[in-house]
Write a protein that holds these residues in place. Structure first.
Motif, short mmCIF file in Angstrom:
data_model
loop_
_atom_site.label_atom_id
_atom_site.label_comp_id
_atom_site.label_asym_id
_atom_site.label_seq_id
_atom_site.Cartn_x
_atom_site.Cartn_y
_atom_site.Cartn_z
N HIS A 234 -8.45 1.50 -2.60
CA HIS A 234 -7.97 2.68 -1.89
C HIS A 234 -8.94 3.03 -0.77
O HIS A 234 -10.06 2.52 -0.69
CB HIS A 234 -7.83 3.87 -2.85
N ASN B 46 -3.45 -0.02 -8.11
CA ASN B 46 -4.40 1.09 -8.26
C ASN B 46 -5.84 0.61 -8.42
O ASN B 46 -6.62 1.19 -9.15
CB ASN B 46 -4.01 1.99 -9.44
N TYR C 229 -4.30 7.83 3.92
CA TYR C 229 -5.03 7.51 2.69
C TYR C 229 -4.10 6.65 1.85
O TYR C 229 -3.01 7.09 1.46
CB TYR C 229 -5.42 8.77 1.92
N THR D 109 -3.39 3.59 -1.32
CA THR D 109 -3.79 2.98 -2.59
C THR D 109 -2.88 1.80 -2.84
O THR D 109 -1.67 1.89 -2.60
CB THR D 109 -3.66 3.98 -3.76
N ASN D 110 -3.44 0.68 -3.27
CA ASN D 110 -2.57 -0.45 -3.58
C ASN D 110 -1.80 -0.15 -4.86
O ASN D 110 -2.19 0.68 -5.68
CB ASN D 110 -3.35 -1.76 -3.68
N TRP E 124 0.84 -1.19 0.00
CA TRP E 124 0.00 0.00 0.00
C TRP E 124 0.87 1.25 0.00
O TRP E 124 1.90 1.29 0.69
CB TRP E 124 -0.90 0.03 1.24
#
Length: 244
Positions: free
Chosen positions: A111, A108, A102, A104-105, A83
């Motif tokens: 998230h 993408n 916040y 996001t992997n 992440w």
């Protein structure tokens, strides 16, 4: 004369509506019980899950109120995911301050906001190898940094930067010199394999994958080949970072 059944039905409907309203008000009050302390962007940093606990959420901010509106992804379903955190938010709930990221992997596809305590710094070998495999078939070019073409150290630099936010030195020799060396019996996926005429004249590098192979950029482009290929003289291995 009013029928007793109609009165009972009316009472049940009224009571149900009152309970529903009370429940909804309670949920809204609970959701709005988080107060924004601060929110800002942050230098991108990679994390992996600390355990299977935790999930990402959609958070909405209105003035000083923070509302948890929806759970989006459970960490249980992402065992090999790296992440990337790009924002942070501090909020206060019941007098306690919590830090959220916040994230996001790297693919993408997922998230959301997550409490920082569910994560630990790092990246997974699966993400590093997956990123390298996406470049298979790209052509070789001297000094190529990607994404359209690569030389050997350009590929390793590109993969680690995009998979783990890790900046490697640009040349194979510098990469060999900088990182902790590992023996052949202890190498892991994502380690780097180095080749040359001596340890002070390293001229090639590849990314270790399973079964004695590596992904590297050479005259035939980015390919998967055996580490023990007769045209390479192995000088050793190094580990730029510990991967989960």
């Amino acid at each position: 004369m009013v029928h007793r059944g109609r009165i009972s039905k009316w009472l049940l409907m009224t009571l149900g509506f009152a309970i529903c309203l009370l429940f909804t008000t309670s949920i809204q009050a609970q959701a709005a019980d988080s107060t924004l302390v601060s929110q800002s962007n942050m230098t991108a940093k990679t994390y992996v899950r600390k355990s299977t606990k935790g999930a990402t959420y959609n958070l909405s901010v209105s003035g000083s109120s923070v509302v948890f509106s929806k759970k989006t992804h459970s960490l249980t379903n992402y065992p090999n995911t790296t992440w990337e955190a790009t924002k942070k938010m501090s909020l206060k709930r019941s007098g306690v301050t919590y830090l959220y990221y916040y994230v996001t992997n790297k693919g993408n596809t997922a998230h959301g906001w997550i409490w920082h305590g569910y994560l630990k710094a790092g990246a997974t070998a699966a993400t590093v190898i997956g990123t390298a495999k996406k470049e298979l078939g790209k052509p070789y070019s001297w000094g190529g940094n990607g994404p359209s073409s690569f030389d050997c150290s350009g590929l390793t630099t590109y993969v680690y930067k995009n998979a783990a936010d890790k900046t490697l030195p640009r040349t194979a020799q510098a990469q060999y010199n900088q990182y902790a060396h590992v023996s052949s019996s202890k190498i892991k996926d994502g380690d780097l394999a180095f080749f040359g005429s001596s340890k002070s004249n390293v001229s090639h590098v590849g990314i270790v994958v399973s079964n004695g192979k590596m992904i590297d950029a050479q005259n035939y482009g980015v390919i998967t080949e055996a580490i023990s290929a007769p045209w390479w003289h192995l000088e050793g291995y190094a580990r730029p970072m510990t991967l989960s």
